[in-house]
Design a protein around this motif. Structure first.
Motif, PDB file in Angstrom:
ATOM      1  N   GLN A  85      22.119  71.673  28.987  1.00 14.40           N
ATOM      2  CA  GLN A  85      22.794  72.964  28.527  1.00 14.40           C
ATOM      3  C   GLN A  85      22.185  73.721  27.175  1.00 14.40           C
ATOM      4  O   GLN A  85      21.792  72.697  26.409  1.00 14.40           O
ATOM      5  N   GLN A  86      22.097  74.777  26.753  1.00 11.78           N
ATOM      6  CA  GLN A  86      21.842  75.603  25.832  1.00 11.78           C
ATOM      7  C   GLN A  86      23.410  75.672  24.944  1.00 11.78           C
ATOM      8  O   GLN A  86      24.196  76.298  25.676  1.00 11.78           O
ATOM      9  N   VAL A  87      23.256  75.329  23.968  1.00 16.97           N
ATOM     10  CA  VAL A  87      24.564  75.507  23.259  1.00 16.97           C
ATOM     11  C   VAL A  87      24.272  76.177  21.978  1.00 16.97           C
ATOM     12  O   VAL A  87      23.306  76.103  21.106  1.00 16.97           O
ATOM     13  N   GLU A  88      24.963  77.168  21.703  1.00 16.63           N
ATOM     14  CA  GLU A  88      24.745  78.265  20.732  1.00 16.63           C
ATOM     15  C   GLU A  88      26.057  78.364  19.686  1.00 16.63           C
ATOM     16  O   GLU A  88      27.034  78.346  20.346  1.00 16.63           O
ATOM     17  N   ILE A  89      25.692  78.312  18.274  1.00 16.27           N
ATOM     18  CA  ILE A  89      26.842  78.532  17.547  1.00 16.27           C
ATOM     19  C   ILE A  89      26.293  79.980  16.631  1.00 16.27           C
ATOM     20  O   ILE A  89      25.479  80.023  16.161  1.00 16.27           O
ATOM     21  N   VAL A  90      27.303  81.018  16.770  1.00 20.07           N
ATOM     22  CA  VAL A  90      26.919  81.924  16.217  1.00 20.07           C
ATOM     23  C   VAL A  90      28.032  82.335  15.122  1.00 20.07           C
ATOM     24  O   VAL A  90      29.501  82.097  15.536  1.00 20.07           O
ATOM     25  N   VAL A  91      27.621  82.588  13.825  1.00 21.32           N
ATOM     26  CA  VAL A  91      28.271  82.932  12.689  1.00 21.32           C
ATOM     27  C   VAL A  91      28.329  84.516  12.552  1.00 21.32           C
ATOM     28  O   VAL A  91      27.126  84.954  12.385  1.00 21.32           O
ATOM     29  N   ARG A  92      29.282  85.342  12.496  1.00 24.41           N
ATOM     30  CA  ARG A  92      29.242  86.622  11.783  1.00 24.41           C
ATOM     31  C   ARG A  92      30.570  87.038  11.440  1.00 24.41           C
ATOM     32  O   ARG A  92      31.562  86.381  11.460  1.00 24.41           O
ATOM     33  N   PRO A  93      30.611  88.206  10.656  1.00 28.33           N
ATOM     34  CA  PRO A  93      31.804  88.440   9.973  1.00 28.33           C
ATOM     35  C   PRO A  93      33.044  88.712  10.877  1.00 28.33           C
ATOM     36  O   PRO A  93      32.672  89.260  12.042  1.00 28.33           O
ATOM     37  N   ALA A  94      34.152  88.303  10.628  1.00 26.52           N
ATOM     38  CA  ALA A  94      35.221  88.591  11.315  1.00 26.52           C
ATOM     39  C   ALA A  94      35.874  89.906  11.499  1.00 26.52           C
ATOM     40  O   ALA A  94      35.471  90.757  10.294  1.00 26.52           O
TER      41      ALA A  94
END
Length: 106
Positions: A85-94
């Protein structure tokens, strides 16, 4: 547990119930659901799943029963990667409407 005095509902039922570390517990649950779905779809025994993921059989048993207190988010993500599986962590402004937080989608 937090007091429920005048607490407005959120998108996280665990937070609404006053569960400590609700965002982390919710993220673990989403990852565990995906992991359990993959184990079932592949017809793996707990021992086979343990061998593939590098977890112990007792840890796989805990995941299967959603007893996630002693299992880290990182360990769950590594297990998913072991199952291709490809696990992605995305960080962006709330966004202002929802505020800061953790969201996991599987």
């Amino acid at each position: 547990m937090r007091s429920k005095d005048n607490h407005k509902g959120t998108d996280n039922v665990l937070d609404d119930l006053g569960i400590e570390h609700a965002e982390e517990q919710s993220a673990k649950a989403v990852l565990a659901v995906k992991l359990n779905t993959l184990i079932e779809a592949r017809g793996l025994s707990q021992t086979e799943a343990a061998n593939i993921t590098g977890m112990t059989q007792p840890k796989v048993s805990q995941v299967r029963r959603y007893k996630l207190e002693n299992i880290s988010l990182e360990r769950l993500m590594q297990a998913l990667v072991s199952l291709d599986q490809q696990v992605e962590i995305v960080v962006r402004p709330a966004r202002r409407a929802h505020g800061a937080g953790i969201t996991v989608a599987a």
